[in-house]
Design an enzyme around this catalytic site. Structure first.
Site, PDB file in Angstrom:
ATOM      1  N   ASP A 251       0.839  -1.198   0.000  1.00 23.53           N
ATOM      2  CA  ASP A 251       0.000   0.000   0.000  1.00 23.53           C
ATOM      3  C   ASP A 251       0.880   1.257   0.000  1.00 23.53           C
ATOM      4  O   ASP A 251       2.052   1.218   0.399  1.00 23.53           O
ATOM      5  CB  ASP A 251      -0.899   0.021   1.245  1.00 23.53           C
TER       6      ASP A 251
HETATM    7  N1  URA Z   1      -1.268  -6.082   3.566  1.00 28.51           N
HETATM    8  C1  URA Z   1      -1.759  -4.842   3.639  1.00 28.51           C
HETATM    9  O1  URA Z   1      -2.805  -4.620   4.214  1.00 28.51           O
HETATM   10  N2  URA Z   1      -1.062  -3.852   3.059  1.00 28.51           N
HETATM   11  C2  URA Z   1       0.107  -4.033   2.419  1.00 28.51           C
HETATM   12  O2  URA Z   1       0.690  -3.086   1.918  1.00 28.51           O
HETATM   13  C3  URA Z   1       0.611  -5.337   2.364  1.00 28.51           C
HETATM   14  C4  URA Z   1      -0.094  -6.361   2.945  1.00 28.51           C
END
Ligand code: URA
Length: 241
Positions: free
Chosen positions: A101
């Site tokens: 993310d």
């Molecule tokens: N899980 C998440 O919620 N975000 C990420 O960036 C990676 C795994």
């Protein structure tokens, strides 16, 4: 891993049919060993000689980047935000393996090897990714138990390989939890904790398989060694059996 005759034709040396003929005639060597059967599989780290010619590939590149916050895990962004490729200066068509993310930090692998990327991402290969999550609130034992028993995400039960409370901070009413997963669903870690009633305030991926940050500071990258790439291929192939 792909079939030897495909690797030869992919290199542009000759057609797949012709490659099969070369193999059956004993004119193909892989890492110095003569191959005369059609079932052999190779990876792009293998040296292949056909009729005395060493095949040349577009050179494959493999990196680990310590992704900072505020960087998007794609090759370009309509909104002009910084992407993981802004940390690279190359004419190769690189892309990230999977996604982190915008606000997640840590290990992300970058390559131009599509076969490798698919292997690393495919859930059947069970490559473990380890995260450190800072949660709002202090997680209790029964929530951890619930998380360990699995969370349905996009219709699939995601059972983490490990969930461990690392520390609590009563003052700020937060805690740090380590979680290891292998499925790779979108926002998987945040959704797992949300489902148990906890918001993730901060998230960092500490490792992808056995590749960890190992001293890489935020925004820095390093090339994976040939050995690491081979080991990752092996890891995926073994787990995918
Ligand atoms: N899980 C998440 O919620 N975000 C990420 O960036 C990676 C795994």
């Amino acid at each position: 891993m792909i079939r030897l005759q495909k690797a030869i034709s992919d290199s542009g040396f000759c057609s797949r049919r012709k490659a099969e003929e070369y193999i059956l005639k004993g004119k193909v060597f892989v890492n110095g060993n003569k191959i005369t059967e059609l079932g052999v599989k190779v990876s792009n780290t293998d040296d292949i000689i056909v009729d005395g010619n060493l095949l040349s590939y577009t050179e494959k590149e493999y990196y680990v980047l310590n992704k900072p916050r505020g960087v998007i895990s794609s090759t370009k962004d309509d909104k002009g935000r910084k992407t993981v490729l802004d940390f690279f200066d190359t004419d190769k068509r690189l892309y990230p393996i999977g996604r982190l993310d915008y606000d997640t930090t840590g290990v992300i692998l970058i390559t131009n090897d599509g076969e490798f990327a698919n292997l690393m991402m495919h859930p059947k290969n069970m490559i473990q990714k380890s995260y450190i999550a800072k949660l709002k609130g202090i997680i209790d034992g029964s929530s951890i138990k619930k998380i360990k028993s699995g969370t349905i995400i996009d219709g699939v039960k995601c059972i983490p390989d490990r969930v461990k409370l690392k520390s609590i901070d009563k003052k700020s009413n937060t805690c740090i939890v380590e979680i290891v997963i292998h499925d790779g669903k979108n926002h998987e870690v945040k959704r797992i904790f949300q489902n148990a009633g906890y918001d993730v305030i901060k998230l960092k991926r500490e490792s992808f398989g056995f590749i960890s940050l190992d001293g890489l500071s935020s925004g820095k990258k390093r090339k994976l060694t040939k050995k690491e790439v081979k080991q990752l291929y092996n890891l995926a192939n073994k787990k995918g059996l």
